[in-house]
Design an enzyme around this catalytic site. Sequence first.
Site, PDB file in Angstrom:
ATOM      1  N   TYR A  66       0.836  -1.207   0.000  1.00 59.90           N
ATOM      2  CA  TYR A  66       0.000   0.000   0.000  1.00 59.90           C
ATOM      3  C   TYR A  66       0.870   1.256   0.000  1.00 59.90           C
ATOM      4  O   TYR A  66       0.656   2.169  -0.809  1.00 59.90           O
ATOM      5  CB  TYR A  66      -0.915  -0.009   1.230  1.00 59.90           C
ATOM      6  CG  TYR A  66      -1.884   1.143   1.265  1.00 59.90           C
ATOM      7  CD1 TYR A  66      -3.104   1.067   0.607  1.00 59.90           C
ATOM      8  CD2 TYR A  66      -1.591   2.321   1.951  1.00 59.90           C
ATOM      9  CE1 TYR A  66      -4.004   2.126   0.628  1.00 59.90           C
ATOM     10  CE2 TYR A  66      -2.475   3.385   1.976  1.00 59.90           C
ATOM     11  CZ  TYR A  66      -3.687   3.276   1.317  1.00 59.90           C
ATOM     12  OH  TYR A  66      -4.563   4.329   1.334  1.00 59.90           O
TER      13      TYR A  66
ATOM     14  N   LYS B  16       1.148   4.032  -3.121  1.00 57.60           N
ATOM     15  CA  LYS B  16       0.769   5.435  -2.949  1.00 57.60           C
ATOM     16  C   LYS B  16       1.963   6.366  -3.179  1.00 57.60           C
ATOM     17  O   LYS B  16       1.800   7.469  -3.719  1.00 57.60           O
ATOM     18  CB  LYS B  16       0.169   5.650  -1.561  1.00 57.60           C
ATOM     19  CG  LYS B  16      -1.160   4.943  -1.349  1.00 57.60           C
ATOM     20  CD  LYS B  16      -2.210   5.387  -2.358  1.00 57.60           C
ATOM     21  CE  LYS B  16      -3.580   4.807  -2.077  1.00 57.60           C
ATOM     22  NZ  LYS B  16      -4.621   5.282  -3.014  1.00 57.60           N
TER      23      LYS B  16
END
Length: 264
Positions: free
Chosen positions: A169, A173
């Site tokens: 994650y 990002k």
Amino acid sequence: MTLFPGVALITGAASGIGRATSISFALEGCRQIAISDINLNGLHETAKYMKEVSSEIDILVQQVDMQEEVQIEYMVQAAMKRFGRVDYAVNCAGVGGTRERSTDLTAKQFDFVTNINYRGVWLSSRAELAQMLKQEPLPTHDGRPGSRGAIVNIASQLGIVSTYSAPAYCAAKAAVISMTRSDAIDYSKENIRINCVCPGIIDTPMTQGDSGFTKALETSIAIAPMNRRGTPQEVADACLFLCSSKASFVQGHAMVVDGGYIIN
């Protein structure tokens, strides 16, 4: 005169930030809006809310899997066929994934998160850029020079500071932030603005429930000086500002909307 006389396209619009952004465009006077998500029922619910705030709106609803390149390409082509252009694109589709250290994370789990959170955003942005390159700028609210289009990618505070047990994650990002800056450099000469928003802990379905991912968020909330979750509307407001001609000199920016988390 509305700040949004053109056409808006929002991915991940079935809930959370995507839903709030879609409704906000309708509320602020945008009359042609394309919304997409893999959750078709959620999309129809979003469309219902949009029509409640604007009786004159024309909405294109499309079920799209962010892992499928063909579907993403068709999403933009369909918006073009329906409306003739795409002026404001907000790429909100994303997933949280599981909370695991790298040695406990499978390649399949890693690919699922990165394929949606990074690759899907890149595919969406690429298709949107290809359309924006073909169109002329719209008039602005006060006569300043306009752009051919504006793209806002949704990244995260965790793309800046990272956290434990979220390697896929955080990496995805961070990649969105870096991609946004690179594209902003590349397409400035074509008069297209590209920015991203980095939300903190926002009260959306992704941050609710009893999963390991959501439980870990409570610590993050306590760290932030404002000590609360943000609302989808607070992020949507940032997205609309970056899409509007009031942000005409904002390029390649990663706007953090996190209650002060990264400064503490």
